[in-house]
Design a protein around this motif. Structure first.
Motif, short mmCIF file in Angstrom:
data_model
loop_
_atom_site.label_atom_id
_atom_site.label_comp_id
_atom_site.label_asym_id
_atom_site.label_seq_id
_atom_site.Cartn_x
_atom_site.Cartn_y
_atom_site.Cartn_z
N PHE A 4 -6.71 -17.92 -50.35
CA PHE A 4 -6.77 -16.70 -49.55
C PHE A 4 -7.38 -17.02 -48.19
O PHE A 4 -8.29 -17.86 -48.09
CB PHE A 4 -7.63 -15.63 -50.23
N HIS A 5 -6.90 -16.32 -47.16
CA HIS A 5 -7.55 -16.42 -45.85
C HIS A 5 -7.91 -15.02 -45.39
O HIS A 5 -7.06 -14.12 -45.36
CB HIS A 5 -6.64 -17.08 -44.81
N VAL A 6 -9.17 -14.83 -45.02
CA VAL A 6 -9.68 -13.53 -44.58
C VAL A 6 -9.96 -13.61 -43.08
O VAL A 6 -10.82 -14.38 -42.64
CB VAL A 6 -10.95 -13.13 -45.34
N ALA A 7 -9.23 -12.81 -42.30
CA ALA A 7 -9.38 -12.80 -40.84
C ALA A 7 -9.94 -11.46 -40.42
O ALA A 7 -9.20 -10.46 -40.35
CB ALA A 7 -8.04 -13.08 -40.17
N ASP A 8 -11.23 -11.41 -40.15
CA ASP A 8 -11.90 -10.16 -39.80
C ASP A 8 -13.19 -10.49 -39.07
O ASP A 8 -13.94 -11.35 -39.51
CB ASP A 8 -12.20 -9.35 -41.07
N ASP A 9 -13.45 -9.80 -37.96
CA ASP A 9 -14.66 -10.09 -37.19
C ASP A 9 -15.85 -9.24 -37.61
O ASP A 9 -16.93 -9.36 -37.02
CB ASP A 9 -14.39 -9.91 -35.68
N HIS A 10 -15.68 -8.38 -38.62
CA HIS A 10 -16.80 -7.56 -39.09
C HIS A 10 -17.41 -8.19 -40.34
O HIS A 10 -16.78 -8.19 -41.41
CB HIS A 10 -16.32 -6.14 -39.42
N PRO A 11 -18.61 -8.76 -40.23
CA PRO A 11 -19.20 -9.50 -41.36
C PRO A 11 -19.32 -8.69 -42.64
O PRO A 11 -19.06 -9.21 -43.73
CB PRO A 11 -20.59 -9.91 -40.84
N LEU A 12 -19.69 -7.42 -42.54
CA LEU A 12 -19.90 -6.61 -43.75
C LEU A 12 -18.61 -6.46 -44.53
O LEU A 12 -18.58 -6.66 -45.75
CB LEU A 12 -20.47 -5.24 -43.39
N LEU A 52 -2.77 -13.79 -46.53
CA LEU A 52 -3.63 -13.60 -45.36
C LEU A 52 -4.03 -12.13 -45.32
O LEU A 52 -3.18 -11.24 -45.31
CB LEU A 52 -2.88 -13.96 -44.08
N LEU A 53 -5.33 -11.88 -45.31
CA LEU A 53 -5.87 -10.52 -45.16
C LEU A 53 -6.31 -10.40 -43.72
O LEU A 53 -7.31 -11.01 -43.30
CB LEU A 53 -7.01 -10.30 -46.15
N LEU A 54 -5.57 -9.64 -42.93
CA LEU A 54 -5.68 -9.65 -41.47
C LEU A 54 -6.19 -8.33 -40.93
O LEU A 54 -5.55 -7.28 -41.12
CB LEU A 54 -4.30 -9.96 -40.87
N PRO A 78 2.51 -14.33 -46.90
CA PRO A 78 2.34 -12.88 -47.05
C PRO A 78 1.09 -12.40 -46.30
O PRO A 78 0.07 -13.09 -46.30
CB PRO A 78 2.18 -12.69 -48.56
N VAL A 79 1.21 -11.25 -45.66
CA VAL A 79 0.11 -10.70 -44.87
C VAL A 79 -0.20 -9.28 -45.33
O VAL A 79 0.71 -8.45 -45.44
CB VAL A 79 0.45 -10.65 -43.36
N SER A 80 -1.46 -9.02 -45.60
CA SER A 80 -1.89 -7.65 -45.82
C SER A 80 -2.83 -7.25 -44.70
O SER A 80 -3.78 -7.98 -44.38
CB SER A 80 -2.61 -7.49 -47.16
#
Length: 208
Positions: A4-12, A52-54, A78-80
């Motif tokens: 899995f790859h998690v792409a998010d700039d919000h740490p929480l 990818l969780l984008l 696949p992208v969610s």
């Protein structure tokens, strides 16, 4: 073993997603990024990513640019989308531009797990309350998305500022580049989008 790859700039929220993955997929490999540039770099290095969780809005990506670029460059991944935006129009467009799922950030950990499980099984997932309300993306918008996907993140950023009516000097100051560099970006933008002036660019983006 899943990757899995998690792409998010919000740490929480990034940690919330990581917690769900680690709880339900303890043997999975997980990578992370906090902006579009580093996300693209990670996808280029890893061709084995299963999902990818984008984040819809993070540095380098506004609107649907991140999704459109990823789907163009890495069509087999696949992208969610994960987003605080819960408007049916945005969800419809994200799904119409190739997302396999749309997970609002208001979802409980249990619902996030159900969404990931469904997407990993090959299904498309949106919250139940939106399933009957989604509308298709028209051909004109898909054609425009294909053109926008050819822009670099810096060019898209310039285009977004142009849409807001910013002058070249203002754009250069905000991006930390010279006015000549901004003009070079604009020339490339016009060529890639098949237009010849700022007015056309603004009209095009307002319709996007």
């Amino acid at each position: 073993m899943y990757h899995f790859h998690v792409a998010d700039d919000h740490p929480l929220f990034r940690n919330a997603i990581l917690g769900v993955i680690q709880r339900h997929y303890p043997d999975a490999a997980v990578s992370q990024s906090v902006n579009l540039d580093s996300t693209i770099q990670e996808l280029e290095k890893n061709d084995d990513i299963d999902l990818l969780l984008l984040d819809l809005h993070m540095p380098g990506s506004t609107d649907l640019f991140g999704l459109i670029m990823v789907r163009e460059k890495f069509p087999s991944i696949p992208v969610s989308i994960i987003s605080a935006v819960e408007e049916v129009g945005t969800i419809s467009r994200a799904m119409g531009h190739g997302a396999s799922g749309y997970i609002p950030k208001s979802c409980s950990p249990q619902m996030i797990q159900q969404a990931i499980q469904a997407i990993m099984a090959g299904d498309r997932w949106v919250p139940e309350e939106f399933k009957g309300s989604l509308s298709p993306v028209d051909v004109e918008e898909k054609d425009l998305a294909a053109k926008i996907a050819t822009l670099t993140p810096q060019q898209y950023r310039v285009l977004a500022y142009m849409r807001e009516g910013w002058l070249n000097k203002q754009i250069g100051f905000e991006m930390g580049v010279t006015e000549a560099t901004v003009k070079a970006h604009i020339t490339a933008i016009f060529r890639k989008l098949g237009i010849s002036n700022r007015t056309q660019a603004v009209i095009m983006m307002k319709n996007f």
